[in-house]
Design a protein around this motif. Structure first.
Motif, PDB file in Angstrom:
ATOM      1  N   UNK A 437     -31.026 -14.791 -32.536  1.00 51.54           N
ATOM      2  CA  UNK A 437     -31.911 -14.756 -31.368  1.00 51.54           C
ATOM      3  C   UNK A 437     -32.276 -16.161 -30.914  1.00 51.54           C
ATOM      4  N   UNK A 438     -32.561 -17.048 -31.849  1.00 51.65           N
ATOM      5  CA  UNK A 438     -32.885 -18.430 -31.483  1.00 51.65           C
ATOM      6  C   UNK A 438     -31.660 -19.121 -30.884  1.00 51.65           C
ATOM      7  N   UNK A 439     -30.486 -18.852 -31.439  1.00 49.40           N
ATOM      8  CA  UNK A 439     -29.264 -19.437 -30.877  1.00 49.40           C
ATOM      9  C   UNK A 439     -29.011 -18.930 -29.460  1.00 49.40           C
ATOM     10  N   UNK A 440     -29.191 -17.632 -29.232  1.00 50.04           N
ATOM     11  CA  UNK A 440     -29.026 -17.093 -27.890  1.00 50.04           C
ATOM     12  C   UNK A 440     -30.032 -17.660 -26.909  1.00 50.04           C
ATOM     13  N   UNK A 441     -31.244 -17.950 -27.390  1.00 50.59           N
ATOM     14  CA  UNK A 441     -32.271 -18.506 -26.508  1.00 50.59           C
ATOM     15  C   UNK A 441     -31.980 -19.944 -26.093  1.00 50.59           C
ATOM     16  N   UNK A 442     -31.009 -20.585 -26.737  1.00 49.89           N
ATOM     17  CA  UNK A 442     -30.636 -21.940 -26.347  1.00 49.89           C
ATOM     18  C   UNK A 442     -29.869 -21.966 -25.020  1.00 49.89           C
ATOM     19  N   UNK A 443     -29.327 -20.813 -24.621  1.00 48.79           N
ATOM     20  CA  UNK A 443     -28.544 -20.744 -23.389  1.00 48.79           C
ATOM     21  C   UNK A 443     -29.464 -20.453 -22.206  1.00 48.79           C
ATOM     22  N   UNK A 444     -29.435 -21.320 -21.231  1.00 46.49           N
ATOM     23  CA  UNK A 444     -30.189 -21.128 -19.989  1.00 46.49           C
ATOM     24  C   UNK A 444     -29.181 -20.977 -18.852  1.00 46.49           C
ATOM     25  N   UNK A 445     -29.233 -19.834 -18.180  1.00 45.07           N
ATOM     26  CA  UNK A 445     -28.249 -19.535 -17.148  1.00 45.07           C
ATOM     27  C   UNK A 445     -28.283 -20.557 -16.011  1.00 45.07           C
ATOM     28  N   UNK A 446     -29.457 -21.101 -15.732  1.00 45.73           N
ATOM     29  CA  UNK A 446     -29.580 -22.058 -14.628  1.00 45.73           C
ATOM     30  C   UNK A 446     -28.862 -23.367 -14.924  1.00 45.73           C
ATOM     31  N   UNK A 447     -28.601 -23.643 -16.215  1.00 44.95           N
ATOM     32  CA  UNK A 447     -27.964 -24.901 -16.594  1.00 44.95           C
ATOM     33  C   UNK A 447     -26.482 -24.736 -16.910  1.00 44.95           C
ATOM     34  N   UNK A 448     -25.962 -23.528 -16.770  1.00 41.18           N
ATOM     35  CA  UNK A 448     -24.563 -23.298 -17.108  1.00 41.18           C
ATOM     36  C   UNK A 448     -23.634 -23.859 -16.043  1.00 41.18           C
ATOM     37  N   UNK A 449     -22.518 -24.360 -16.496  1.00 44.29           N
ATOM     38  CA  UNK A 449     -21.484 -24.883 -15.607  1.00 44.29           C
ATOM     39  C   UNK A 449     -20.276 -23.954 -15.682  1.00 44.29           C
ATOM     40  N   UNK A 450     -19.893 -23.378 -14.520  1.00 43.26           N
ATOM     41  CA  UNK A 450     -18.783 -22.434 -14.507  1.00 43.26           C
ATOM     42  C   UNK A 450     -17.482 -23.040 -14.975  1.00 43.26           C
ATOM     43  N   UNK A 451     -17.241 -24.295 -14.647  1.00 46.49           N
ATOM     44  CA  UNK A 451     -15.996 -24.950 -15.075  1.00 46.49           C
ATOM     45  C   UNK A 451     -15.928 -25.069 -16.590  1.00 46.49           C
ATOM     46  N   UNK A 452     -17.074 -25.396 -17.205  1.00 45.69           N
ATOM     47  CA  UNK A 452     -17.102 -25.518 -18.669  1.00 45.69           C
ATOM     48  C   UNK A 452     -16.846 -24.161 -19.320  1.00 45.69           C
ATOM     49  N   UNK A 453     -17.423 -23.100 -18.748  1.00 46.05           N
ATOM     50  CA  UNK A 453     -17.203 -21.771 -19.302  1.00 46.05           C
ATOM     51  C   UNK A 453     -15.737 -21.368 -19.205  1.00 46.05           C
ATOM     52  N   UNK A 454     -15.104 -21.643 -18.077  1.00 40.98           N
ATOM     53  CA  UNK A 454     -13.686 -21.310 -17.926  1.00 40.98           C
ATOM     54  C   UNK A 454     -12.821 -22.130 -18.875  1.00 40.98           C
ATOM     55  N   UNK A 455     -13.117 -23.410 -18.992  1.00 42.66           N
ATOM     56  CA  UNK A 455     -12.364 -24.252 -19.924  1.00 42.66           C
ATOM     57  C   UNK A 455     -12.558 -23.779 -21.361  1.00 42.66           C
ATOM     58  N   UNK A 456     -13.804 -23.471 -21.712  1.00 46.00           N
ATOM     59  CA  UNK A 456     -14.071 -22.979 -23.055  1.00 46.00           C
ATOM     60  C   UNK A 456     -13.369 -21.666 -23.334  1.00 46.00           C
ATOM     61  N   UNK A 457     -13.347 -20.776 -22.339  1.00 45.39           N
ATOM     62  CA  UNK A 457     -12.647 -19.510 -22.501  1.00 45.39           C
ATOM     63  C   UNK A 457     -11.151 -19.737 -22.721  1.00 45.39           C
ATOM     64  N   UNK A 458     -10.567 -20.640 -21.970  1.00 43.27           N
ATOM     65  CA  UNK A 458      -9.154 -20.941 -22.159  1.00 43.27           C
ATOM     66  C   UNK A 458      -8.865 -21.527 -23.525  1.00 43.27           C
TER      67      UNK A 458
END
Length: 609
Positions: A437-458
């Motif tokens: 739960x604490x690890x999940x709370x580290x993610x803030x949707x407003x600070x996410x970068x779509x390019x980083x998510x796509x690169x990480x997914x790849x």
């Protein structure tokens, strides 16, 4: 005739019919047919007994019909509605016999829509203990525990909600940790809680304690006899694919995420770790049906996962120590060998210490051994970080737990019923929702970068596919066919515990939020959390669906030892999954050759024994 009917009803124990309203109604209908029995065939005592039995069953039937009407629109034609099935799935079976309950509990709270009185009273006791404990904590800590903005109060609300979310997800046969992680993300971004940088000094220590429990359980779950028998397979399928995946992740993250080499190799070491918390549930489900039992595949997977976790945490600790080291180049170069030698040496020392203290016949030997191992592993992790050799602590932790397990087994403790493993399982029940739960709370949707998510997914998809291929190649000579190699690779791609424990570590060590290092560390954490959300459910689903198609099923399904002290699904439930040579000889002596695994020609296949 009446006497026989009464004896049958008595043997069925109509008092237990509260747990089976359908059987109650059937039995009641049979009792209603007593009108067809001539009265001269029954004496007065038999008539009185039958009337009492009929009235008792009528009460149960009425309660069941009322509950069915209240919760289902299907009426008497379909008593097992979707709501009934859902409530029945939510209920857990108790391994202990029924105990006392209030007089009208079964009538007011019918099965399965309401819990047993034991479950209700246990839940009520935990609520009372929690509320009173929080009141005591508030009187000691003051505003830090006060609602609604107190840090400890927010952590308490987050952990309780995560525990409930994990339970809901577990009803779908997926790992509960996914629900815990998701609850942390939702509550943080809906501003129910606000886990910001002011929590770092609390979450950092909680994460370290969770890491101690993870590594200690990894050491206690290593079966010495299985390691001796499968040592080459464990080393080949454990260290080989781990090295390949970590290198692939490091190279791809360097160029795709544009982070320095030290950050990229730290990310590779973390992502390559395997989580037994995801695979064990699926393995136990397959084991109960006899899949993979003959070749001991579950035992092999658990051993590989334990080795992977130990190596991942140790390598990450060495890299982290070098990243934040303020010493000379010589000290940085010597950090790795010193950490390895020092960690293994401390683990051996502490494990041997657990052999001589406490004394084996001490009436309090079990709790004392658990506490001794806990403090030893804790000082290994916390002390090594204080001394600047972060890689030594995890190695010392795993080595101490495994050494203690070996010496305790020689003193009479059964590996199957190791009280130390039970104790650390209980600790993990508390720290699992805290960690995810604490690890999940580290993610803030407003600070996410779509390019980083796509690169990480790849990166994660490519590294997982390469690991599957490397497992198939390195599995040559391990006694597994192509389908079994593919299943093993699917089980070993699940990520969870190590990623949640180590993903935010580098981010927490950087105080300057405007620096480039903070951006690099945030990318590392995002990829680690993405690996949990991607691989954990996919691995669990693929294992469940493809397991029966990829694994060989034994003719005689495996049955766990009925004397186990714990009914929960755990790593220890997978110990005796190998059909030993002794069992082969016993079956042959009894003339039960048909129960042995056979090849396509109908001959006994000794390679599957």
């Amino acid at each position: 005739m009446s006497t026989n009917l009464y004896n049958v009803a008595e043997k069925n124990d109509y008092r237990n019919s509260y747990d089976n309203p359908i059987a109650t109604i059937t039995c009641l209908n049979g009792m209603n047919n007593m009108d067809q029995v001539p009265e001269n065939d029954m004496n007065g005592t038999e008539k009185t007994d039958i009337n009492k039995l009929t009235r008792s069953l009528s009460k149960v039937s009425t309660a069941s019909q009322k509950s069915k009407t209240r919760f289902s629109d299907n009426g008497d034609d379909n008593p097992r509605s979707w709501w009934y099935a859902f409530c029945l799935k939510c209920r857990s079976k108790e391994s202990t016999p029924e105990t006392w309950e209030p007089k009208y509990w079964s009538f007011l709270c019918p099965f399965p829509y309401c819990p047993h009185y034991r479950d209700f009273s246990r839940f009520l006791a935990l609520i009372i203990i929690g509320v009173v404990s929080w009141c005591i904590l508030y009187t000691i800590a003051g505003d830090i525990a006060a609602p609604p903005n107190g840090q400890l109060f927010q952590l308490l609300i987050l952990v309780l909600a995560a525990k409930f979310g994990g339970w809901l997800i577990s009803l779908t046969n997926l790992p509960g940790l996914i629900g815990m992680l998701f609850v942390g993300m939702v509550m943080q971004n809906l501003h129910v809680v606000n886990i910001d940088d002011t929590f770092n000094h609390i979450t950092k220590h909680l994460r370290r304690i969770a890491l101690v429990i993870i590594l200690t359980r990894a050491g206690l779950d290593l079966d010495p006899s299985a390691l001796r028998r499968l040592k080459w397979s464990v080393l080949k399928l454990g260290l080989g694919p781990w090295f390949v995946e970590s290198v692939v992740v490091a190279i791809m993250s360097k160029f795709c995420l544009n982070i320095p080499w030290d950050y990229s190799f730290a990310l590779g070491a973390v992502v390559a770790a395997v989580s037994p918390a995801v695979t064990v549930v699926c393995l136990i489900r397959l084991r109960s049906k006899g899949f993979g039992v003959a070749k001991g595949i579950p035992t092999l997977i658990i051993a590989i996962a334990g080795i992977d976790d130990a190596v991942s945490v140790a390598v990450f600790g060495i890299i982290e120590g070098a990243m934040f080291s303020v010493g000379s180049l010589t000290s940085v170069i010597l950090q790795a060998p010193i950490s390895i030698v020092g960690g293994i040496g401390f683990g051996l020392f502490w494990g041997i210490l657990c052999r001589y203290t406490p004394e084996r016949n001490d009436p309090y030997v079990a709790p004392l051994r658990i506490l001794l191992l806990l403090v030893g592993c804790s000082i290994s992790v916390f002390g090594s970080e204080t001394l600047g050799y972060s890689g030594a602590g995890p190695l010392g932790c795993v080595t101490a737990a495994f050494t203690a397990l070996v010496v305790w087994s020689k003193q009479g403790w059964d590996i199957e019923k190791n009280p130390a493993s039970e104790g650390f399982e209980i600790l993990w029940m508390f720290f699992e929702p805290i960690l995810f739960s604490v690890t999940g709370a580290q993610i803030k949707f407003s600070e996410l970068d779509g390019n980083i998510l796509l690169m990480g997914l790849g990166i994660l998809v490519a590294s997982s596919l390469i690991r599957i291929a490397s497992t198939a190649v390195l599995g040559i000579g391990c006694g597994l066919n192509l389908k079994e190699k593919f299943f093993t690779s699917l089980a070993l791609m699940a990520k969870a515990t190590v990623q949640a424990a180590l993903g935010p570590v580098i981010l927490g060590a950087i105080t300057d939020r405007t620096s480039e290092e903070h951006i690099y560390a945030n990318k590392v954490m995002m990829v680690c959390i993405l690996s949990i959300m991607l691989t954990a459910p996919i691995s669990a689903i693929l294992m469940t669906i493809l397991g029966p198609r990829l694994l060989t099923r034994t003719n005689t399904p495996f049955k766990a030892n009925s004397l186990r002290t714990s009914h929960r699904a755990s790593v220890r439930s997978l110990r005796d999954l190998v059909v030993a040579p002794e069992k082969h000889a016993a079956i042959m002596e009894e003339g039960k050759e048909n129960d042995l695994p056979r090849n396509n020609q109908g001959e006994i296949d000794k390679t599957k024994m």
